[in-house]
Structures are given as C-alpha cells and as structure tokens.
Design an enzyme around this catalytic site. Structure first.
Site, PDB file in Angstrom:
ATOM      1  N   LYS A   1      10.005   0.187   4.566  1.00  0.00           N
ATOM      2  CA  LYS A   1       8.752   0.420   2.979  1.00  0.00           C
ATOM      3  C   LYS A   1       8.462   1.719   3.367  1.00  0.00           C
ATOM      4  O   LYS A   1       9.336   2.264   4.291  1.00  0.00           O
ATOM      5  CB  LYS A   1       7.467  -0.170   4.247  1.00  0.00           C
ATOM      6  CG  LYS A   1       5.510   0.149   3.270  1.00  0.00           C
ATOM      7  CD  LYS A   1       4.475  -0.045   3.971  1.00  0.00           C
ATOM      8  CE  LYS A   1       3.805  -0.282   3.495  1.00  0.00           C
ATOM      9  NZ  LYS A   1       2.420  -0.330   4.582  1.00  0.00           N
TER      10      LYS A   1
ATOM     11  N   SER B   1      -2.544  -4.659   6.487  1.00  0.00           N
ATOM     12  CA  SER B   1      -1.098  -4.379   5.278  1.00  0.00           C
ATOM     13  C   SER B   1       0.337  -5.363   5.934  1.00  0.00           C
ATOM     14  O   SER B   1       0.944  -5.017   4.344  1.00  0.00           O
ATOM     15  CB  SER B   1      -0.994  -3.429   4.600  1.00  0.00           C
ATOM     16  OG  SER B   1      -1.881  -2.866   4.361  1.00  0.00           O
TER      17      SER B   1
ATOM     18  N   SER C   1      -0.064  -3.936   1.755  1.00  0.00           N
ATOM     19  CA  SER C   1       0.178  -2.896   0.306  1.00  0.00           C
ATOM     20  C   SER C   1       1.502  -2.785   1.122  1.00  0.00           C
ATOM     21  O   SER C   1       2.106  -2.356   0.741  1.00  0.00           O
ATOM     22  CB  SER C   1      -0.494  -1.333   1.356  1.00  0.00           C
ATOM     23  OG  SER C   1       0.107  -0.871   2.702  1.00  0.00           O
TER      24      SER C   1
END
Lengths: 95, 486
Positions: free
Chosen positions: B76, B175, B151
């Site tokens: 990420k 997330s 997210s």
C-alpha cells in the site's frame, strides 16, 4: 452542539488550512451532521470510567539517554521544497 | 502462475519450475496489460522488482532461500519505501520520495520478497471506497462498476485480479478487512502493537495497524511471521515473542466456542449477507464448533467514538505537512501563514480536510471534555464489551460489512459512508485482531465473514480461517476479469 460558520473558520485557522467562504459554508453543513452523529456519545453513562488512550493500556517505553541517530540532514533535506546551506527557506518572518 | 497462493509459488520456486525473475516478469506484464482497467497501482517499480528477483534467485542458488524468498507482493502506498515515491494517495505527497524504509518494508525485503510497487488507497487512509484517492478511484475486479472498498482498495483489487499473490495493507477502522471482503480475498488486521508502525504514514496513531492481504489464511500467516515483532523505533509496538503463525493452522476446531454478537445481525444488514454469514457459521458447526449468542452492548457508539478519536489524532498527525520540510508547497507565498494555509489547502483533498476540521474543532478549547475525553471513556467501555464476550467464547463471528461492494459514486454523503464501517471500527478501538475470509457471493459480489479474537489471538484466528478454507472453496473463486485475461 450546533456548529456555526465562525466555528469552521476558527478550526480552519487553527489547522492552518485555507478555506474560502463557499468551502466553509459546505463544511458547516457536513461537520454539523457529523457532530450530530457524534453527539450520541452523550447518552452513554461514563461516570468513573477512565479514558482509554492505548488499547493495551501500555505506557511509553523509556530508553537510556544515548545518541543513536547519525546526522543525515543532507539526505533528509533532499525532499524539501527549498533549502539553502542546510537551512529550510520560508518567507521572511522578521523584518 | 497468476492464481497461485504464496505457498504454491514458494513450492514451485523451490522445485525450480520457474525462477523469481520469470514470475516477476510475468506479473509485471499482467500489471502492464490489466491495471489500466483497475488503477490499483500508483507506482510500479519495474527495475527494483527485477533486481530484487535476481537477488532472490541468487540467494536460492546459494542454498539460502527462506519461506518467502523470491515471492512477489505489493505495498500500500502508505509504507515509506526508500528511493520510491510514497504518496499516501495524496497530492500533498505526490513529490515525496522517501529517504528511508518502513520497518515492514525492511523486514519483507530481508525475507527476500519482491515488491512490484505501491498500491492505490484513499488519501491518508481516510475512506471506505478508495474514491478519495488523488490518483483516482480503483475498480473492483469482480465488477468494474463497484468500488473495491477502502482504504486499502488498491491492495485488495490487485490481489483479486491476480496481479500479485499478496499485498500489505493498513487498517485504522476496517481498511484491510472491508476491502478484503469486497474483493473476495483474505485480510488480517493484527492486534494493535503486533506490527511496527515505524515508517507507515500516520493517520490515527492509537488505531493504525498493518497487516497482510492474500488469497488464503495460510499466506497471511506466512507474511505475519515476517512482519510481526517488537521494534525499538515504534514505542507502541509490543515486546512479546512472535510464534510461528503457521504452526497451529491445522489444529482441529472441535469444541471451539463461536459467539455471534446480536448487534452485528440487526438493522442495516443486507438480509442476503446475513444468510451468507449464517451459512458459513453452519460450516463451523459441522467442523465441531458450538454457537452462542453474545452481546456487545456499546456497538452503536463505536462509530461516534471513532469519529472523535480518529480525526483528533489525524489533525495532530497531519500538522507535519507544512510546505516547509517535504511535500507540496504553494507558489509564491506572501508570508509564512499564507505558505501554510495555501500549501495545505492545495495539498489535501476534501475528506482529509473534513477530518482535520472535525479533529481541530473537537480538540479546541471548551470542547475537549465533551468530545475527546468522552470518546476515550466510551472506548474503554467498547473494549470491555469484547473482553467480557471473550470470557464466554473463543472467537466472534459476523459480517465484515453490512452490504457487498457498492457502486462507484453511490455514497456521496460522508455520514452514510462512515456507517459502512459499523462491523469493523470497534475492533480498532478495542485493539483486538480481526480477519475477513471469503464466505460467498451476493449479486455476484463477494461477501466476507469476519472472525474476531482477543488481544494476540492471531494464531487462533488464522487457524479458524484456515480450517474454513479447507472445508470450502470460496477463496478459490476468481473473477472473470482475472481469468479472461490470463
């Protein structure tokens, strides 16, 4: 607790966040609804309940006061927008 | 090669069926061909990936291969990666090339993994749909009209589409687990403090935790083995030994006590999702587990408490973006205040500004006790709900999200977006671990079963998830998008 236009402008100033009046007006509405949702917390009886800051109730770990970092100013300043002779440059603050 | 698990790929590398370089080139080719339709990567690190693959192949030739040597994955774009742009999905950091590695990045590199790049995300991890990214939304490979969740939406979509076998995510209010559920993969949020936060761009420091997203619980265990542990550079990481998370995967489930929190099956839950979760629970009963109804009475207050605590911490954490030391700086500032205000106004997107304003307001003079202190008190009650439940049962089960993935653009109102996280957010407030496991489909979109355990129960959660994956094949289903483009 209702939120006024002035509250949003005050928070924006404290957060050093530029907002024009139109944006501020939009956030009054958004933030008002978020705070309305948050206000449900007032219904919970929390008398005598200690605030929880860390989920494991851990406290800050201490270490010996020894130098462990080396000077890497040059490397870290490579991602800065504006530097000169090892100093970060900003607009003049004191005339 | 694109639909194999980390374990299968490790075996194939070990047997010499292909090299890490061949595997890496193949997946980089898939990213090149397919990611235009998904937008799951912000940065693809072609050259670094091939160099790391060559180093892994050389290590293997010397007889020095570990369990993860030569295995590709993605990070990420919230993990600082030395020499690579690390944007956190924000215009503020579009020009930021990190001068150092996050501990997680360092550990994964030391284990011989090959990072293919940095995945898309909601800006500063604030969002539940990946629509808040400066780099544009991500499409869900199961249905390109749907969001991948957020997210960590890019990480979830990339794994589901067979662009990488695994990816790292972070989870502050769901997330990792919610995008894993939306994309039909397995995602683990470890106990707070289990994995170092050093070098992970901070959102809400008392809630943030990194974890693996992969095709199976076994792969999550392999990755957790590599990233867990105490770190002197993160004062909130926990000094506690790291077990071999693969050791107990096959342990039998007979006698396992499962609690179903009644609050997780109430109003707002899509009935088809509820049926899917109950069907999964029946699988556990057939494996020898018993099921008990439990109550988490403060569930309703988790979202209100979170939307005080997380924005308050965010407003403090994000004060470092000042246009002076790194990140975006506005043109021709008139004075220092103008420099701060315009750099931040231009650098941050709408949701980030919203949370900075909420956090600044609730922490400001006259409001602190009514908001922040109250929310921290409620946080203790929420944690106590879980601790009480774990006196009665071994794990809790429920849906990871009230609905399957929703359509892009479907949720325009911030509060309705926040309410999506009803089943994931309390877990971060309590600091306990949770895993989302593929459990079926509703309307062609995946549904995730969430399994929760008490602090440091990761071994148990991985065992419970693994046994489910031995008994079902939901985790083996692949979206047509990945197969048509094989």
């Amino acid at each position: 607790m209702a939120l006024e236009h002035a509250d949003v402008q005050r928070a924006a100033h404290l957060a050093r966040l530029g907002l024009d009046d139109n944006e501020a007006a939009r956030y009054v509405d958004d933030l008002g609804r978020i705070l309305e949702m948050v206000d449900q917390l007032q219904r919970v009886d929390t008398d005598g309940v200690a605030p929880l800051a860390h989920p494991l109730d851990a406290t800050q770990r201490l270490r010996a006061d020894e130098v462990t970092e080396s000077d890497e100013r040059e490397r870290f300043q490579r991602c800065a927008p504006l530097v000169e002779k090892g100093l970060y440059l900003v607009p003049r603050v004191v005339e | 090669m694109h639909d194999k698990t980390l374990r299968e790929l490790a075996d194939a590398l070990g047997a010499g069926e292909f090299s890490s370089r061949e595997l890496t080139q193949y997946l980089l080719g898939r990213i090149d061909r397919l990611d235009g339709d998904l937008n799951s990567f912000i940065t693809v690190t072609f050259e670094q990936a091939l160099a790391a693959a060559d180093a892994a192949d050389a290590a293997r030739a010397r007889g020095e291969a570990g369990p993860l040597t030569g295995l590709p994955l993605a990070l990420k774009d919230i993990f600082c990666t030395q020499g690579v742009k690390t944007s956190a999905g924000s215009r503020m950091l579009d020009n930021f090339v990190s001068p150092y590695d996050a501990t997680v990045v360092e550990k994964l590199a030391a284990a011989g993994t090959v990072s293919l790049g940095k995945t898309n995300m909601d800006e500063f991890a604030m969002g539940s749909s990946n629509e808040n990214s400066h780099y544009g939304p991500v499409n869900n490979p199961w249905d390109l009209a749907a969001v991948p969740g957020g997210s960590s939406g890019g990480s979830a979509a990339a794994v589901a589409a067979g662009l990488v076998p695994a990816a790292m995510g972070t989870d502050t209010g769901g997330s990792i687990r919610q995008p894993a559920a939306f994309c039909g993969i397995t995602g683990l949020k470890p106990t707070y403090g289990r994995v170092s936060r050093y070098g992970i761009i901070a959102y809400a420091s008392s809630l943030d935790q990194a974890g693996p997203m992969a095709r199976t619980a076994e792969d999550c265990a392999l990755l957790l083995n590599a990233i867990a542990g105490h770190d002197l550079r993160d004062s909130t990481s926990v000094a506690r030994g790291v077990p071999d998370y693969t050791a107990e995967l096959d342990a039998p489930l007979s006698g396992l006590k499962i609690g179903l929190p009644k609050e997780y099956f109430g109003e707002g839950l899509d009935p088809a999702v509820a049926d899917t979760v109950r069907e999964a629970v029946r699988v556990y009963e057939s494996l020898g587990a018993s099921v008990h109804e439990v109550s988490l009475p403060h569930t309703h207050y988790a979202i209100p408490a979170y939307y005080v605590i997380a924005p308050a911490e965010a407003s403090s954490n994000l004060s470092r973006y000042d246009g002076v030391r790194f990140g975006h700086r506005c043109d021709a500032p008139a004075d220092l205040i103008d420099l701060y205000k315009r750099s931040r106004a231009e650098g941050f997107g709408e949701e980030v500004k919203r949370r900075i304003l909420i956090g600044t307001h609730t922490l400001s003079e006259g409001f602190f006790d009514a908001y922040y202190k109250k929310a921290q008190q409620v946080r203790r009650l929420i944690r106590q709900d879980f601790l009480d439940a774990f006196e009665e049962v071994d794990v809790l089960m429920g849906p990871a999200s009230p609905t399957p993935a929703f359509d892009l653009g479907a949720k325009k109102d911030p509060v309705s977006m926040y309410l999506q996280d009803i089943y994931t957010i309390a877990i971060n407030l309590a600091g306990i671990p949770g895993i989302s496991v593929p459990a079926g489909f509703v309307g062609g979109r995946p549904v995730g079963l969430q399994v929760l355990g008490t602090h440091f129960a990761e071994e148990r959660l991985l065992n419970v998830a693994h046994r489910f994956q031995q008994a079902t094949d939901w985790h083996l289903r692949r979206p047509a998008f990945a197969e048509e483009n094989a």
